[in-house]
Design a protein around this motif. Structure first.
Motif, mmCIF file in Angstrom:
data_model
loop_
_atom_site.group_PDB
_atom_site.id
_atom_site.type_symbol
_atom_site.label_atom_id
_atom_site.label_comp_id
_atom_site.label_asym_id
_atom_site.label_seq_id
_atom_site.Cartn_x
_atom_site.Cartn_y
_atom_site.Cartn_z
ATOM 1 N N ALA A 144 -12.370 -26.517 -30.013
ATOM 2 C CA ALA A 144 -12.918 -26.356 -31.358
ATOM 3 C C ALA A 144 -13.440 -27.688 -31.881
ATOM 4 O O ALA A 144 -14.552 -27.772 -32.418
ATOM 5 C CB ALA A 144 -11.851 -25.788 -32.295
ATOM 6 N N ALA A 158 -15.175 -27.031 -39.787
ATOM 7 C CA ALA A 158 -16.336 -26.941 -40.660
ATOM 8 C C ALA A 158 -15.922 -27.101 -42.124
ATOM 9 O O ALA A 158 -16.578 -27.792 -42.906
ATOM 10 C CB ALA A 158 -17.046 -25.613 -40.448
ATOM 11 N N LEU A 159 -14.811 -26.468 -42.502
ATOM 12 C CA LEU A 159 -14.315 -26.553 -43.876
ATOM 13 C C LEU A 159 -13.958 -27.989 -44.227
ATOM 14 O O LEU A 159 -14.273 -28.459 -45.330
ATOM 15 C CB LEU A 159 -13.077 -25.675 -44.045
ATOM 16 C CG LEU A 159 -13.291 -24.361 -44.771
ATOM 17 C CD1 LEU A 159 -12.030 -23.539 -44.732
ATOM 18 C CD2 LEU A 159 -13.680 -24.613 -46.229
ATOM 19 N N THR A 217 -17.373 -28.699 -32.748
ATOM 20 C CA THR A 217 -17.824 -29.237 -34.026
ATOM 21 C C THR A 217 -18.624 -30.510 -33.814
ATOM 22 O O THR A 217 -19.647 -30.733 -34.466
ATOM 23 C CB THR A 217 -16.622 -29.520 -34.951
ATOM 24 O OG1 THR A 217 -15.702 -28.459 -34.819
ATOM 25 C CG2 THR A 217 -17.054 -29.642 -36.385
ATOM 26 N N ASP A 253 -23.741 -19.266 -36.093
ATOM 27 C CA ASP A 253 -24.247 -19.000 -34.744
ATOM 28 C C ASP A 253 -23.116 -18.960 -33.721
ATOM 29 O O ASP A 253 -23.052 -18.045 -32.902
ATOM 30 C CB ASP A 253 -25.266 -20.073 -34.336
ATOM 31 C CG ASP A 253 -26.582 -19.882 -35.063
ATOM 32 O OD1 ASP A 253 -26.702 -18.894 -35.807
ATOM 33 O OD2 ASP A 253 -27.482 -20.724 -34.885
ATOM 34 N N GLU A 254 -22.255 -19.978 -33.769
ATOM 35 C CA GLU A 254 -21.152 -20.031 -32.817
ATOM 36 C C GLU A 254 -20.237 -18.818 -33.005
ATOM 37 O O GLU A 254 -19.777 -18.224 -32.034
ATOM 38 C CB GLU A 254 -20.326 -21.316 -33.008
ATOM 39 C CG GLU A 254 -20.870 -22.494 -32.241
ATOM 40 C CD GLU A 254 -21.925 -23.231 -33.061
ATOM 41 O OE1 GLU A 254 -22.251 -22.773 -34.164
ATOM 42 O OE2 GLU A 254 -22.405 -24.270 -32.591
ATOM 43 N N HIS A 313 -22.039 -29.649 -32.527
ATOM 44 C CA HIS A 313 -22.779 -29.096 -33.640
ATOM 45 C C HIS A 313 -23.397 -30.182 -34.498
ATOM 46 O O HIS A 313 -24.568 -30.139 -34.854
ATOM 47 C CB HIS A 313 -21.812 -28.264 -34.472
ATOM 48 C CG HIS A 313 -22.485 -27.283 -35.359
ATOM 49 N ND1 HIS A 313 -22.955 -26.090 -34.892
ATOM 50 C CD2 HIS A 313 -22.777 -27.316 -36.669
ATOM 51 C CE1 HIS A 313 -23.511 -25.430 -35.883
ATOM 52 N NE2 HIS A 313 -23.420 -26.144 -36.966
ATOM 53 N N LEU A 342 -12.787 -23.702 -35.237
ATOM 54 C CA LEU A 342 -14.151 -24.044 -35.636
ATOM 55 C C LEU A 342 -14.323 -24.008 -37.150
ATOM 56 O O LEU A 342 -14.862 -24.939 -37.758
ATOM 57 C CB LEU A 342 -15.110 -23.011 -35.048
ATOM 58 C CG LEU A 342 -15.826 -23.410 -33.778
ATOM 59 C CD1 LEU A 342 -16.742 -22.293 -33.373
ATOM 60 C CD2 LEU A 342 -16.603 -24.686 -34.006
ATOM 61 N N ILE A 343 -13.876 -22.914 -37.764
ATOM 62 C CA ILE A 343 -14.050 -22.764 -39.205
ATOM 63 C C ILE A 343 -13.249 -23.835 -39.934
ATOM 64 O O ILE A 343 -13.719 -24.423 -40.912
ATOM 65 C CB ILE A 343 -13.635 -21.352 -39.665
ATOM 66 C CG1 ILE A 343 -14.470 -20.299 -38.927
ATOM 67 C CG2 ILE A 343 -13.817 -21.207 -41.171
ATOM 68 C CD1 ILE A 343 -13.986 -18.893 -39.163
ATOM 69 N N SER A 348 -22.239 -22.523 -41.868
ATOM 70 C CA SER A 348 -22.626 -23.620 -40.973
ATOM 71 C C SER A 348 -22.237 -23.366 -39.524
ATOM 72 O O SER A 348 -22.799 -23.976 -38.621
ATOM 73 C CB SER A 348 -22.026 -24.938 -41.466
ATOM 74 O OG SER A 348 -20.656 -24.986 -41.156
ATOM 75 N N VAL A 349 -21.251 -22.510 -39.294
ATOM 76 C CA VAL A 349 -20.864 -22.218 -37.901
ATOM 77 C C VAL A 349 -21.167 -20.769 -37.540
ATOM 78 O O VAL A 349 -20.569 -20.216 -36.617
ATOM 79 C CB VAL A 349 -19.372 -22.533 -37.646
ATOM 80 C CG1 VAL A 349 -19.136 -24.021 -37.663
ATOM 81 C CG2 VAL A 349 -18.482 -21.825 -38.630
ATOM 82 N N PHE A 359 -18.473 -21.135 -43.446
ATOM 83 C CA PHE A 359 -18.762 -20.008 -42.559
ATOM 84 C C PHE A 359 -20.225 -20.042 -42.123
ATOM 85 O O PHE A 359 -20.548 -19.881 -40.965
ATOM 86 C CB PHE A 359 -18.478 -18.676 -43.268
ATOM 87 C CG PHE A 359 -17.111 -18.144 -43.003
ATOM 88 C CD1 PHE A 359 -16.830 -17.457 -41.833
ATOM 89 C CD2 PHE A 359 -16.100 -18.327 -43.922
ATOM 90 C CE1 PHE A 359 -15.566 -16.958 -41.584
ATOM 91 C CE2 PHE A 359 -14.826 -17.836 -43.684
ATOM 92 C CZ PHE A 359 -14.559 -17.146 -42.518
#
Lengths: 248, 248, 248, 248
Positions: free
Chosen positions: B235, A237-238, B239, A151-152, B242, A233-234, A148-149, A146
């Motif tokens: 998405a 990132a995960l 990433t 800002d987005e 990013h 996105l999440i 790390s993303v 969470f």
């Protein structure tokens, strides 16, 4: 850190139990508390069913007394174990613990508060369940993803709020004339915007004019993107968190 | 670029304030305008609630006058600050700013326009909110991500439009006979197609014939893919943006 | 390949026009045909609106005659341009082209077929729109992405079909007793399964028994995964396609 | 492993047939069984349609007898082929196979059990379909992907369950007063929570109070993330599986 004490005091033993590193008990205390919370949640759930037989209502009341007593003992022990005592009382979990037992004692007092208010206070008892997450280590990885993303997500949250508001304003001007009951005001139209943009679509409010329907189409095309993209996105990132933690 | 001026003129000061690099005020002007916009949005929202007490209606009217006055002062200042003046007047944000205050003055004039038309013009006041994004830097990354998958999005948008149209045509021929009120024409059936393919499903229109239901099944299988995949695409692209920006 | 001909024959010119590499016309033929298709689609859409004024109905009929004439000329030209002629007639696009004009001529003949059947044949005219994709190069990347995750998609499609069937069977046995009208049979319950698992949820059919609702919960948890994961899969595959094509 | 036997016994032949490596038959036995299962599923589906003509009902009954006979022969053969016999009888697929034919024989016996109970037992016949997956190799990759994100999925499943429960509790206290029929108790409100958080939204239950609607908004924002993110996670994990298996 307490293993060096040859004859640990009561306080030390309590701290070991609460931290789950007591030589004999281990984390069985945590498991016991978790089971208690689950039982109390089930009791709260069953209690709300209308027309319960009186013996079940009585049983649930006695169960409630037992559970609150055990939680009260736990609460006092945790105060005694903390140095200084006030450290625990004013911590986040200290507040949660007191809120979990307070409704019952308020009920006993039966002050000027009416019964309805007391029942609403009981809702806080659900907060006990949050304690289950106190030791969950896997949640850390989630928190990092969470982070790390962040800002987005903020940009998307801002865009989503604006889109919700614009949707409500737009549909209000399109539909108010024809359906003054359902789209009575902009705050009222916000309900439609929430239900539509999350694609829940209960069917209690929907546009009937051509303008309102064309507007809904464009709002949905935008909205699906704004609401669906952050979840993707999440997830991405995960997965990255997961892989970089495996490489370490 | 204006810091070299030892005694900056009024125009220079205004430019500094508007750009947020005034030595003393900094970006406090931006924050002030943002708060004004939020207040005016809340006022617009509350105004639409039916049966407001008259004192509140009066208060909102006075609030409106104050806000429009402040925005008018801002608009004139921005014109004065620009070189040449017409640069700002005909810029995008110049138009937005004038549209944000015009409805009020049109309302004062009370020309041949009826009240309904004026209220619709007020909707433009919402455009003020777009100004909040004027300085958002994080939005750039989002724009780049969109740019990088632009081609794929175009293909998907084309496919989605075609699927919507084909769905409307198909369901019209399946259901028109049985439900001539709801699926009255192809444009009318498009509403069903939008509500179904976005999975909102209000329940105001749905097929009842076997043919229409089988058709809906196949359309949904295709449609979920076409609508869900693009969001996953953006998405993934975000990433990647990013990560490549972190590596720099 | 035809540029070496100093004095190209009519056939060569036609081939150049159809392929979009004619020295003067370029791809303007493609654009012309696309516009024609769009006009005919709009005409088809407007035609279905009930209670059109008779002058509009007449205008649409004349428009139809013009468009079909032009498509007929195109169809004959394409036959003449192909070597051997039958190559085009029996190709996929040859069939599409003939189906796009056939309904009109069948309508003129007015044989034993009733008007309803002819109107359904007209639906095929929509197929003209597929021609727009004939030259789309970006679609190739999409096709490759699908190809690369074909195996996984097959497994998911199988699981989705099975889940749909199991849902219909389960809900039939749960709800048939209580709602014999709505869950009248397993094929009838399949409609509920489709509407629920795609999360459309029109509200024309939903379980009311405790068993049916608990069953719905578990089916939804499974179903959301099975339907949502494949779309994520294709999105990931597409992003990989995109990146590997950039590296080349 | 059986190819070294020069004169294979009946048991060996059976094992070869069941494993799909018989020299002549190959996997044609598997295909035959699959077709049988599909036919029996279609028969089960058709059987539930009310008001079937009696000849069709008779035909389905005869079909049922033939299919059950063939499955019985298969079941006995599989027992004979296993060493020791009990190995197969007590294996998972042995149980599935016996449950697939048992309902029919129970129906023949017509014991004290009423017809309704027997029909519910027939539902188990659907389990036959699971056999189709016995040899699916692609499913392994899927299993590995699930395995690799197991921890995250557990956290999300826990969060989803808690959110569902909290939603039901919250909406119960918000709406019970106003809609005592629909939000009659916490278990009853759970149905609303499931239908809303999965975005199905049938429209049989929705909040009408301002408190309930604001609560729904926040629950949905949280819920969409918690339910949508895990599917994105699995998709990412599957893509990684796919790529690492390609590199090998």
């Amino acid at each position: 850190m307490f293993k060096k004490n040859n004859s640990p005091s009561l306080r030390c033993k309590l701290v070991q139990i609460f931290n789950g590193n007591h030589p004999r008990l281990g984390n069985s205390f945590d498991i016991f508390i978790t089971v208690l919370i689950l039982i109390s949640l089930i009791a709260l759930t069953v209690e709300t069913i209308p027309d319960l037989p009186s013996w079940l209502r009585q049983f649930l009341y006695i169960l409630e007394i037992i559970i609150v007593s055990l939680f009260t003992v736990e609460y006092i022990s945790r105060i005694l174990a903390a140095r200084p005592h006030s450290n625990y009382v004013f911590s986040f979990w200290g507040c949660v613990d007191v809120l979990a037992i307070a409704p019952f004692y308020f009920g006993l007092l039966g002050l000027g508060l009416d019964l309805r208010a007391i029942r609403v206070l009981r809702l806080l008892r659900v907060l006990r369940a949050f304690k289950l997450f106190r030791h969950a280590k896997a949640a850390d990885r989630l928190k990092n993803a969470f982070q790390s993303v962040k800002d987005e997500l903020t940009v998307f949250a801002g865009m989503a709020c604006m889109l919700l508001y614009l949707s409500a304003v737009g549909i209000y001007f399109c539909e108010n004339e024809v359906q003054p009951e359902i789209f009575s005001s902009i705050p009222g139209s916000l309900w439609w915007a929430v239900v539509t943009l999350t694609t829940v679509g209960y069917g209690d409010a929907f546009p009937v004019t051509v303008g309102g329907r064309v507007f809904t189409f464009f709002i949905l095309v935008l909205g699906l993107g704004i609401i669906a993209i952050p979840t993707g996105l999440i997830a991405s990132a995960l997965t990255n968190m997961h892989e970089s933690s495996k490489e370490d």
